[in-house]
Scaffold this motif. Structure first.
Motif, short mmCIF file in Angstrom:
data_model
loop_
_atom_site.label_atom_id
_atom_site.label_comp_id
_atom_site.label_asym_id
_atom_site.label_seq_id
_atom_site.Cartn_x
_atom_site.Cartn_y
_atom_site.Cartn_z
N VAL A 177 19.82 -39.47 -5.65
CA VAL A 177 19.19 -38.75 -4.38
C VAL A 177 19.72 -37.34 -4.33
CG1 VAL A 177 18.82 -41.26 -3.44
CG2 VAL A 177 20.72 -39.98 -2.82
N ARG A 178 18.89 -36.61 -3.50
CA ARG A 178 19.12 -35.27 -3.21
C ARG A 178 19.33 -35.48 -1.74
NH1 ARG A 178 15.31 -30.70 -4.68
NH2 ARG A 178 14.29 -31.58 -2.76
N VAL A 179 20.63 -34.73 -1.28
CA VAL A 179 20.84 -34.85 0.23
C VAL A 179 20.80 -33.35 0.65
CG1 VAL A 179 22.75 -35.46 1.75
CG2 VAL A 179 22.21 -37.14 -0.06
N ALA A 180 20.18 -33.52 1.92
CA ALA A 180 20.15 -32.06 2.37
C ALA A 180 21.28 -32.12 3.35
CB ALA A 180 18.81 -31.75 3.15
N LEU A 181 22.70 -31.61 3.01
CA LEU A 181 23.53 -31.70 3.60
C LEU A 181 23.41 -31.17 5.27
CD1 LEU A 181 25.91 -30.81 0.98
CD2 LEU A 181 26.00 -32.92 2.05
N ARG A 182 24.20 -31.77 6.14
CA ARG A 182 24.34 -31.12 7.44
C ARG A 182 25.55 -30.69 7.76
NH1 ARG A 182 19.50 -31.27 6.51
NH2 ARG A 182 17.60 -32.28 7.69
N ALA A 183 26.60 -31.47 7.17
CA ALA A 183 27.98 -30.94 7.49
C ALA A 183 28.79 -31.37 6.54
CB ALA A 183 28.42 -31.48 8.79
N ALA A 184 29.91 -30.63 6.37
CA ALA A 184 31.08 -31.02 5.39
C ALA A 184 32.47 -30.86 6.04
CB ALA A 184 30.93 -30.18 4.02
N TYR A 208 22.45 -28.49 -0.32
CA TYR A 208 22.00 -29.77 -1.02
C TYR A 208 23.05 -30.14 -2.17
CZ TYR A 208 17.58 -28.30 0.91
OH TYR A 208 16.49 -27.98 1.55
N ILE A 209 23.03 -31.29 -2.33
CA ILE A 209 23.68 -31.97 -3.44
C ILE A 209 23.05 -33.48 -4.08
CG2 ILE A 209 25.04 -33.38 -1.98
CD1 ILE A 209 27.70 -32.80 -3.84
#
Length: 334
Positions: A30-37, A117-118
């Motif tokens: 899956v591709r994740v639209a990152l919101r925070a790291a 994204y990741i």
């Protein structure tokens, strides 16, 4: 997309925010639209070239949370829109006691989470606890998992036992404090300053001692009366101090080597107490699922120290190096 990239190992100031191609999920991904790291000291070591198998350029960041926005072949499209937190590695292997030789983390050698994204295997994307913001959820993967495995898997902490957490302030130590209190432990901490001990008490700790004082182990013994479980990230400077505070059957779990790699202590203080010395790092996907479920059940909230936008991710790394205080430093993508 924007991503924080290390192109040369000259320290945290050498990272660059670059435009790179947005990844496409492969089969089972899956591709994740990152919101925070969130950041770990691991990023500092990598930026200085102090990591095995360094290959540059490389993205940075192992911890992240976001929203699934695309799926690869073989993955149900209903996954799109899920709010998730990411297990921070791949390839642990079949033995739950330790990782296999192919185990790898995001942000070296795998792509990093300090990006917009990741793509990850679908099984790495767990439902984000509804009680947590994306920033809070992003604090959990590496530090939270290490603390969880130390307490639950390695030490098998039981309610009512006394716990010592050294060096309160770092991500693992703070997570261990929060988890141990929720597990029913009586928590004591060490710190370089009284202020952090008071803040640990606000998280539920029973008290603590300043490790800059001479023979602080004696002060700990008077305060705690005895310790059943230790979670220690700096054994070189602390093990010899607290070893005589250990109760019979105590478990000492070491997860780091801050302040040096050589620890000296009297061996009879361990074996005559039938104490166990254990090492741990990270945890299995199953450990991660258990930790996330525990956080959701108890509505636990990670402690955030500082927040930065992705555009200032380099400043976030520099803050981790020079001005980190209590809890996690978070980078927001939105």
């Amino acid at each position: 997309m924007k991503a924080l990239i290390l192109t040369k190992s000259e320290g945290p100031g050498s990272v660059e925010l670059q435009d790179i191609d947005r990844p496409t999920p492969g089969p089972g991904e899956v591709r994740v639209a990152l919101r925070a790291a969130s950041l770990n000291y691991r990023e500092l070591w990598i930026s200085r070239g102090q990591y095995p198998g360094m290959k540059l350029p490389s993205g940075l960041g192992a911890d992240g949370a976001g929203v699934i926005d695309a799926v690869g072949a073989g993955v149900d499209s209903a996954q799109v829109g899920r709010e998730v937190v990411l297990y921070p590695g791949q390839g642990w292997g079949d033995n739950p006691k330790y990782p296999g030789k192919n185990f790898a983390l995001y942000g070296m050698p795998l792509p990093g989470t300090l990006a917009e994204y990741i793509c990850v295997p679908v099984e790495n994307a767990l439902d984000k606890p509804a009680s947590l913001s994306f920033e809070e959820a992003a604090c959990l993967p590496t530090a939270g998992l290490t603390a969880w495995r130390a307490l639950r898997v390695k030490a098998n902490l039981a309610a009512g036992e006394s716990v010592l957490i050294t060096g309160i302030g770092g991500g693992v130590a703070v997570a261990a404090c929060v988890f141990a209190v929720a597990m029913g432990g009586k928590v004591f901490v060490t710190s370089s300053v009284e202020e952090k001990i008071r803040r640990a008490e606000q998280l539920g700790a029973a008290g603590g001692v300043v490790y800059k004082q001479d023979k602080w182990g004696k002060a700990l013994g008077k305060l705690a009366g005895g310790i059943d479980v230790v979670v220690d990230g700096a054994p070189a400077s602390s093990l010899s101090q607290y070893v005589r505070c250990l109760n019979m059957g105590a478990r000492v779990v070491i997860y780091g080597s801050t302040g040096g790699v050589d620890a000296q202590f009297s061996t009879p203080d361990l074996f005559l107490r039938h104490a166990t010395l254990l090492g741990t790092a990270m945890g299995t996907p199953s450990d991660f699922r258990d930790m996330i479920a525990f956080v959701a059940q108890h509505r636990l909230r990670p402690v955030i120290d500082q927040r930065f936008p992705l555009a200032r991710a380099r400043d976030a790394l520099l803050a981790l190096e020079s001005s980190h205080d209590m809890g996690k430093i978070v980078v927001s993508m939105s």
